[in-house]
Scaffold this active site. Structure first.
Site, mmCIF file in Angstrom:
data_model
loop_
_atom_site.group_PDB
_atom_site.id
_atom_site.type_symbol
_atom_site.label_atom_id
_atom_site.label_comp_id
_atom_site.label_asym_id
_atom_site.label_seq_id
_atom_site.Cartn_x
_atom_site.Cartn_y
_atom_site.Cartn_z
ATOM 1 N N SER A 125 4.516 0.267 6.626
ATOM 2 C CA SER A 125 4.548 -1.107 6.110
ATOM 3 C C SER A 125 5.973 -1.594 5.883
ATOM 4 C CB SER A 125 3.755 -1.189 4.809
ATOM 5 O OG SER A 125 2.579 -0.432 4.880
HETATM 6 N N1 SAH Z 1 1.872 4.193 3.598
HETATM 7 C C1 SAH Z 1 2.243 4.606 4.921
HETATM 8 C C2 SAH Z 1 1.792 3.667 6.002
HETATM 9 C C3 SAH Z 1 0.335 3.672 6.151
HETATM 10 S S1 SAH Z 1 -0.255 2.953 7.631
HETATM 11 C C4 SAH Z 1 3.751 4.870 5.021
HETATM 12 O O1 SAH Z 1 4.462 4.616 4.067
HETATM 13 O O2 SAH Z 1 4.185 5.373 6.067
HETATM 14 C C5 SAH Z 1 -1.967 3.057 7.327
HETATM 15 C C6 SAH Z 1 -2.558 4.429 7.490
HETATM 16 O O3 SAH Z 1 -3.867 4.391 6.991
HETATM 17 C C7 SAH Z 1 -2.683 4.907 8.919
HETATM 18 O O4 SAH Z 1 -1.944 6.074 9.054
HETATM 19 C C8 SAH Z 1 -4.210 5.176 9.080
HETATM 20 O O5 SAH Z 1 -4.484 6.307 9.871
HETATM 21 C C9 SAH Z 1 -4.611 5.391 7.655
HETATM 22 N N2 SAH Z 1 -6.033 5.232 7.328
HETATM 23 C C10 SAH Z 1 -6.902 4.280 7.753
HETATM 24 N N3 SAH Z 1 -8.133 4.490 7.197
HETATM 25 C C11 SAH Z 1 -8.020 5.585 6.389
HETATM 26 C C12 SAH Z 1 -8.912 6.301 5.543
HETATM 27 N N4 SAH Z 1 -10.205 5.967 5.402
HETATM 28 N N5 SAH Z 1 -8.440 7.373 4.865
HETATM 29 C C13 SAH Z 1 -7.157 7.770 4.973
HETATM 30 N N6 SAH Z 1 -6.265 7.140 5.769
HETATM 31 C C14 SAH Z 1 -6.685 6.062 6.475
#
Ligand code: SAH
Length: 280
Positions: free
Chosen positions: A122
Site C-alpha cells: 500500500s
Molecule cells: N500490508 C502489506 C500489503 C498487503 S497487500 C504490506 O505492507 O506489504 C494485501 C494482501 O492481502 C495480499 O498479499 C493478499 O494476498 C492478502 N490477502 C487477501 N485476502 C486475504 C485473507 N483472507 N487472509 C490473509 N491475507 C489475505
C-alpha cells in the site's frame, strides 16, 4: 538508528575493488608522485569502504536512505498526518528493503508498488492514515501503545514492521504462501518486539491470541468478518477497507468496540486489493 544498522545489509560488495582502486589513487594518478605521498593513505580506509557501499546499494539509496525517508515523513506531515509515533516508525523502517530490488528507487514515493501475485504494497500515505486512526482509539490513548495487534494481509511485511515498533505484539496473517515466505525473509532478524507471521486465512482472525486491542486489514471484502469483531478487545479499534454499495466502491471502515457493542464509522473512499477466502 538500531533498525537501520541491524536490519540493513549492504548490497553489492562485488564492486568493492572499485572503491579500493580509488583509495590508492591508481586511477588518474599523476605519473610521477613523491614516494612519501604514495605511502600516505589519502583517505581513511573506512571512509572509502563506506563510499563503495553507498555507490553499490540498490538504486544508490542504501546508506543515504535516511534522508529520503525524512523527506517522505515531511510529506506525510504536510498531508496532515500528525501522529508522532507513526511518523517516527516511518523514519525507522527501510521501505526499500520491503519491495523488489528493481523498484527500490521508487520505495519512498507515495505510491503503491506491485509485489507479485496481483498484489500491491500500500501507499505510505494510506498506511500512515490507517495507523494514525488506530492511535486515536480509547485503548491507544490510555496506554500510548497499540498493545496487541492483528494484521490481516502481511503482503511483503512492511506494515507489519511499522506495527512492531508501535505495539507490544503483532500477529500478521497472509493467505498466499509465496508472499508469506517473502515477508518471513524480509523480517528475518528483525529486532523489534514480538512479531508473528502466519500463513492462513485472515478472515478467521487468530482466536488463540485474541483479544486484540487493534485490528488492521489491507484488503477489502463485502463485509467485516464476524471473527474480527469478536476478537477485538473492548476499548479497541479495527480499521479496514470494505466494499460499500451506496458509495459505489471501497470505503475505509473504523469500528470501535465498547463495553456494550460495536460502533462503526466510514471515513472515506479507498482502493485496496480484494479480501479473499482460504489460503493458497
Ligand atoms: N500490508 C502489506 C500489503 C498487503 S497487500 C504490506 O505492507 O506489504 C494485501 C494482501 O492481502 C495480499 O498479499 C493478499 O494476498 C492478502 N490477502 C487477501 N485476502 C486475504 C485473507 N483472507 N487472509 C490473509 N491475507 C489475505
Amino acid at each position: 538508528q538500531p533498525f537501520v544498522s541491524k536490519h540493513g545489509k549492504p548490497a553489492g560488495g562485488a564492486r568493492f575493488p572499485l572503491g579500493l582502486d580509488r583509495v590508492h589513487g591508481t586511477r588518474n594518478a599523476p605519473a610521477a608522485r613523491p614516494a612519501t605521498e604514495l605511502l600516505r593513505p589519502q583517505r581513511p580506509l573506512a571512509h572509502a569502504a563506506r563510499e563503495a557501499l553507498r555507490q553499490t546499494a540498490p538504486g544508490g539509496i542504501g546508506l543515504d536512505s535516511a534522508a529520503v525517508r525524512a523527506r517522505m515523513v515531511q510529506r506525510l506531515r504536510a498531508d496532515g498526518v500528525a501522529c508522532e509515533p507513526v511518523l517516527h516508525a516511518f523514519l525507522q523502517v527501510e521501505r526499500h528493503r520491503f519491495v523488489d530490488t528493481a523498484l527500490a528507487t521508487q520505495a519512498y514515493e507515495d505510491t503503491a508498488l506491485p509485489i507479485g501475485h496481483g498484489q500491491t504494497i500500500s501507499k505510505p500515505s494510506v498506511v500512515a492514515r490507517m495507523l494514525a486512526l488506530l492511535f486515536e482509539s480509547e485503548a491507544a490513548r490510555t496506554s500510548g501503545s497499540l498493545g496487541r495487534v492483528l494484521e490481516i494481509d502481511t503482503g511483503y511485511g512492511y506494515q507489519a514492521a511499522l506495527l512492531s515498533l508501535l505495539a507490544r505484539g503483532v500477529l500478521s496473517i497472509e493467505r498466499l504462501g509465496p508472499l508469506h515466505e517473502k515477508a518471513r525473509s524480509h523480517l528475518q532478524g528483525w529486532p523489534a518486539g514480538d512479531l508473528r507471521l502466519i500463513h492462513g486465512d485472515g478472515r478467521l482472525g487468530h482466536a488463540p491470541w485474541a483479544p486484540y486491542q487493534h485490528i488492521v486489514a489491507a484488503a477489502g471484502g463485502d463485509d467485516l468478518p464476524q471473527a474480527w469483531l469478536d476478537q477485538l478487545a473492548p476499548g479497541g479499534r479495527l480499521v479496514a477497507p470494505m466494499h460499500d454499495a451506496t458509495a459505489g466502491g471501497q470505503v475505509l471502515v473504523v469500528v470501535d468496540r465498547t463495553d456494550s457493542g460495536w460502533r462503526e464509522q466510514r471515513v472515506g473512499a479507498v482502493h485496496f486489493v480484494p479480501l479473499k477466502s482460504g489460503r493458497a
